[in-house]
Design a protein around this motif. Structure first.
Motif, PDB file in Angstrom:
ATOM      1  N   VAL A 102       0.810  -1.207   0.178  1.00 24.67           N
ATOM      2  CA  VAL A 102      -0.073   0.115   0.065  1.00 24.67           C
ATOM      3  C   VAL A 102       1.000   1.400  -0.047  1.00 24.67           C
ATOM      4  O   VAL A 102       1.699   1.607   0.823  1.00 24.67           O
ATOM      5  CB  VAL A 102      -1.131  -0.017   1.218  1.00 24.67           C
ATOM      6  N   SER A 103       0.810   1.994  -1.067  1.00 24.14           N
ATOM      7  CA  SER A 103       1.700   3.156  -0.934  1.00 24.14           C
ATOM      8  C   SER A 103       1.059   4.392  -0.384  1.00 24.14           C
ATOM      9  O   SER A 103      -0.085   4.401   0.096  1.00 24.14           O
ATOM     10  CB  SER A 103       1.582   3.694  -2.562  1.00 24.14           C
ATOM     11  N   ALA A 104       1.906   5.363  -0.081  1.00 24.38           N
ATOM     12  CA  ALA A 104       1.433   6.516   0.654  1.00 24.38           C
ATOM     13  C   ALA A 104       0.114   7.247  -0.163  1.00 24.38           C
ATOM     14  O   ALA A 104      -0.705   7.838   0.676  1.00 24.38           O
ATOM     15  CB  ALA A 104       2.815   7.748   0.692  1.00 24.38           C
ATOM     16  N   SER A 105      -0.035   7.239  -1.323  1.00 22.81           N
ATOM     17  CA  SER A 105      -1.020   7.967  -2.111  1.00 22.81           C
ATOM     18  C   SER A 105      -2.287   7.141  -1.887  1.00 22.81           C
ATOM     19  O   SER A 105      -3.406   7.482  -1.714  1.00 22.81           O
ATOM     20  CB  SER A 105      -0.868   8.293  -3.408  1.00 22.81           C
ATOM     21  N   ASP A 106      -2.107   5.811  -1.803  1.00 23.90           N
ATOM     22  CA  ASP A 106      -3.051   4.823  -1.614  1.00 23.90           C
ATOM     23  C   ASP A 106      -3.804   5.190  -0.138  1.00 23.90           C
ATOM     24  O   ASP A 106      -5.129   5.385   0.005  1.00 23.90           O
ATOM     25  CB  ASP A 106      -2.679   3.406  -1.648  1.00 23.90           C
ATOM     26  N   MET A 107      -2.846   5.470   0.706  1.00 26.24           N
ATOM     27  CA  MET A 107      -3.184   5.510   2.074  1.00 26.24           C
ATOM     28  C   MET A 107      -4.189   6.921   2.266  1.00 26.24           C
ATOM     29  O   MET A 107      -5.183   7.253   2.799  1.00 26.24           O
ATOM     30  CB  MET A 107      -2.208   5.684   3.023  1.00 26.24           C
ATOM     31  N   GLU A 108      -3.523   7.856   1.520  1.00 25.19           N
ATOM     32  CA  GLU A 108      -4.070   9.392   1.629  1.00 25.19           C
ATOM     33  C   GLU A 108      -5.475   9.317   0.920  1.00 25.19           C
ATOM     34  O   GLU A 108      -6.385   9.919   1.444  1.00 25.19           O
ATOM     35  CB  GLU A 108      -3.023  10.322   0.773  1.00 25.19           C
ATOM     36  N   ASP A 109      -5.423   8.626  -0.084  1.00 29.23           N
ATOM     37  CA  ASP A 109      -6.706   8.302  -1.004  1.00 29.23           C
ATOM     38  C   ASP A 109      -8.008   7.945  -0.078  1.00 29.23           C
ATOM     39  O   ASP A 109      -8.824   8.338  -0.306  1.00 29.23           O
ATOM     40  CB  ASP A 109      -6.665   7.797  -2.323  1.00 29.23           C
ATOM     41  N   ARG A 110      -7.512   6.941   0.706  1.00 33.41           N
ATOM     42  CA  ARG A 110      -8.418   5.961   1.601  1.00 33.41           C
ATOM     43  C   ARG A 110      -8.925   7.103   2.658  1.00 33.41           C
ATOM     44  O   ARG A 110     -10.124   7.124   2.879  1.00 33.41           O
ATOM     45  CB  ARG A 110      -7.858   5.036   2.099  1.00 33.41           C
ATOM     46  N   SER A 131      -1.381  12.371  12.074  1.00 34.89           N
ATOM     47  CA  SER A 131       0.144  12.064  12.299  1.00 34.89           C
ATOM     48  C   SER A 131       1.126  12.961  11.660  1.00 34.89           C
ATOM     49  O   SER A 131       0.682  13.578  10.529  1.00 34.89           O
ATOM     50  CB  SER A 131       0.406  10.539  11.973  1.00 34.89           C
ATOM     51  N   PRO A 132       2.293  13.210  12.093  1.00 35.72           N
ATOM     52  CA  PRO A 132       3.327  13.976  11.399  1.00 35.72           C
ATOM     53  C   PRO A 132       4.012  13.173  10.327  1.00 35.72           C
ATOM     54  O   PRO A 132       4.753  13.668   9.583  1.00 35.72           O
ATOM     55  CB  PRO A 132       4.448  14.306  12.709  1.00 35.72           C
ATOM     56  N   SER A 133       3.650  11.878  10.086  1.00 33.07           N
ATOM     57  CA  SER A 133       4.466  11.125   9.200  1.00 33.07           C
ATOM     58  C   SER A 133       3.974  10.802   7.818  1.00 33.07           C
ATOM     59  O   SER A 133       3.450   9.909   7.414  1.00 33.07           O
ATOM     60  CB  SER A 133       4.565   9.627   9.693  1.00 33.07           C
ATOM     61  N   ALA A 136       4.553  14.340   2.172  1.00 33.77           N
ATOM     62  CA  ALA A 136       3.910  15.653   1.582  1.00 33.77           C
ATOM     63  C   ALA A 136       2.749  16.218   2.440  1.00 33.77           C
ATOM     64  O   ALA A 136       1.568  16.314   1.859  1.00 33.77           O
ATOM     65  CB  ALA A 136       3.944  15.486  -0.009  1.00 33.77           C
ATOM     66  N   LEU A 137       3.053  16.586   3.620  1.00 30.09           N
ATOM     67  CA  LEU A 137       1.972  17.100   4.406  1.00 30.09           C
ATOM     68  C   LEU A 137       1.112  18.149   3.900  1.00 30.09           C
ATOM     69  O   LEU A 137      -0.130  18.015   3.825  1.00 30.09           O
ATOM     70  CB  LEU A 137       2.265  17.347   6.048  1.00 30.09           C
ATOM     71  N   PRO A 138       2.031  19.128   3.393  1.00 25.13           N
ATOM     72  CA  PRO A 138       1.201  20.381   2.891  1.00 25.13           C
ATOM     73  C   PRO A 138       0.198  19.995   1.930  1.00 25.13           C
ATOM     74  O   PRO A 138      -1.140  20.461   1.794  1.00 25.13           O
ATOM     75  CB  PRO A 138       2.169  21.232   2.387  1.00 25.13           C
ATOM     76  N   LEU A 186       5.237  22.959  16.206  1.00 27.87           N
ATOM     77  CA  LEU A 186       5.826  24.629  15.856  1.00 27.87           C
ATOM     78  C   LEU A 186       5.921  24.755  14.441  1.00 27.87           C
ATOM     79  O   LEU A 186       5.688  25.563  13.491  1.00 27.87           O
ATOM     80  CB  LEU A 186       6.714  24.962  16.702  1.00 27.87           C
ATOM     81  N   ARG A 187       6.987  23.676  13.916  1.00 34.95           N
ATOM     82  CA  ARG A 187       7.492  23.730  12.609  1.00 34.95           C
ATOM     83  C   ARG A 187       6.272  23.643  11.483  1.00 34.95           C
ATOM     84  O   ARG A 187       6.218  24.333  10.498  1.00 34.95           O
ATOM     85  CB  ARG A 187       8.422  22.662  12.583  1.00 34.95           C
ATOM     86  N   TRP A 188       5.470  22.705  11.865  1.00 36.25           N
ATOM     87  CA  TRP A 188       4.500  22.475  10.748  1.00 36.25           C
ATOM     88  C   TRP A 188       3.038  23.431  10.882  1.00 36.25           C
ATOM     89  O   TRP A 188       2.785  23.939   9.930  1.00 36.25           O
ATOM     90  CB  TRP A 188       3.612  21.177  10.742  1.00 36.25           C
ATOM     91  N   LEU A 189       3.009  23.965  12.301  1.00 42.07           N
ATOM     92  CA  LEU A 189       1.849  25.149  12.259  1.00 42.07           C
ATOM     93  C   LEU A 189       2.477  26.169  11.674  1.00 42.07           C
ATOM     94  O   LEU A 189       1.743  26.868  10.803  1.00 42.07           O
ATOM     95  CB  LEU A 189       2.030  25.506  13.646  1.00 42.07           C
ATOM     96  N   ALA A 190       3.647  26.379  11.810  1.00 43.41           N
ATOM     97  CA  ALA A 190       4.258  27.779  10.902  1.00 43.41           C
ATOM     98  C   ALA A 190       4.393  27.369   9.576  1.00 43.41           C
ATOM     99  O   ALA A 190       3.912  28.466   8.774  1.00 43.41           O
ATOM    100  CB  ALA A 190       5.863  28.189  11.195  1.00 43.41           C
ATOM    101  N   LEU A 191       4.499  26.337   8.927  1.00 44.40           N
ATOM    102  CA  LEU A 191       4.430  25.973   7.543  1.00 44.40           C
ATOM    103  C   LEU A 191       3.093  26.048   7.031  1.00 44.40           C
ATOM    104  O   LEU A 191       2.767  26.475   5.777  1.00 44.40           O
ATOM    105  CB  LEU A 191       5.062  24.624   7.282  1.00 44.40           C
TER     106      LEU A 191
END
Ligand SMILES: Cc1cc2nc3c(=O)[nH]c(=O)nc-3n(C[C@H](O)[C@H](O)[C@H](O)COP(=O)(O)O)c2cc1C
Length: 289
Positions: A102-110, A131-133, A136-138, A186-191
């Motif tokens: 299962v790829s990252a994009s499969d999971m994101e689509d799900r 989760s932070p993992s 390509a979170l943005p 903080l990093r991801w909130l700022a981004l």
């Protein structure tokens, strides 16, 4: 409120522990990885009852929580939660990727399909706890926002089991957070803040008024407090609010709006290059002791 889990709901729907029974043939050392049926005892009805009671007892908004990561009928319980009076729903997509196929994009689509099927069932605000993992979170955050998610909660703290090497057992150990964990948030909130059409909540590592100041500066709209309230009791919320107010008065910040996002990446044209530059600077600043 704490979460109502997909597993509890599925058990409720099928009226048996068929779902968990899938684990019965697992070898014994691994068996301690899996939740026991008794852990899921707090039933669905009890959750809805408690939600109604809490709602009747307080005059602040009550946010309920659903926790799941597979597609299925369990999502229909979002409507029951709305019907029981929740002012908003937080969907926690807690998941550890373990399938090699299962790829990252499969999971994101799900995840997106789960979010969409909940979104179309309720009209109260919906936030998603992530989760932070994500690679390509943005990008994923943008997709969630476009799917009608009103808020993102950054982040889940991953439960990290330890081993008892004598008993060959996995030892579940829930540890309270500490302020250092806030830095990842903080990093991801700022981004993300001011670049995404979603409210943002910091979850994980806020223990003091200064932690709250930092999260606000990074762009948080909301700061969630759990460990510090469990350690110190509800009075801690009052103390943190007083610390925040005192700090703002001392530094002459007239409003939260003046503070919110003042340290985010809004004015940075290329955050990726800045992050790499900072990374190189930090590595090069090392000197032998
Ligand atoms: C005892 C305990 C129970 C928790 N239960 C849930 C839960 O049911 N659902 C959920 O999304 N997070 C749950 N969490 C995680 C918290 O919501 C929060 O994300 C985490 O504790 C980090 O915040 P903190 O640093 O303020 O503790 C729980 C945490 C603790 C300590």
């Amino acid at each position: 409120m704490y979460s109502l889990f997909e597993e509890q709901i599925t058990q409720n729907i099928v009226g048996s522990d068929a779902h968990l029974g899938a684990y019965e043939n697992s070898f014994s050392e691994a068996a301690s990885y899996f939740p026991e049926v008794s852990l899921l005892d707090r039933g669905v009805d009890a959750y809805l009852d408690q939600l109604q009671q809490v709602k009747g007892a307080v005059d602040i908004p009550v946010v309920a929580s659903l926790n799941g990561n597979r597609e299925g009928e369990w999502v229909s319980y979002a409507s029951l939660i709305e019907g029981a009076g929740a002012d908003a729903l937080e969907l926690n997509l807690y998941c550890l990727a373990t399938d090699f196929n299962v790829s990252a994009s499969d999971m994101e689509d799900r995840y997106l399909r789960i979010v969409q099927s909940i979104r179309e069932r309720i009209s109260i605000p919906l936030s998603v706890k992530l989760s932070p993992s994500f690679t390509a979170l943005p990008h994923f955050a943008k997709r969630l926002s476009e799917a009608g998610v009103d808020g993102l909660v950054l982040f889940n703290r991953f439960y990290q089991p330890d081993f008892d090497v004598d008993e060959l057992e996995v030892v579940p150990r829930l540890k309270y957070s500490y302020s250092q964990e806030l830095l990842l948030r903080l990093r991801w909130l700022a981004l993300l803040s001011s670049r995404i059409d979603c409210q943002l909540a910091a979850s994980g590592g806020a223990h003091t008024g200064i932690d709250v100041v930092k999260a606000l500066m990074a762009g948080a709209d909301v700061i969630q407090l759990v460990s510090t309230l469990l350690i110190n009791g509800p009075i801690r919320a009052e103390e943190i609010l007083a610390e925040l107010t005192e700090w703002m008065e001392e530094k002459e910040y007239g409003s939260l709006e003046m503070l919110r996002g003042c340290m985010n990446y809004d004015s940075c044209p290329d955050p990726e290059a800045l992050e790499r530059a900072n990374y190189m600077r930090i590595l090069k600043s090392w000197r032998p002791h």
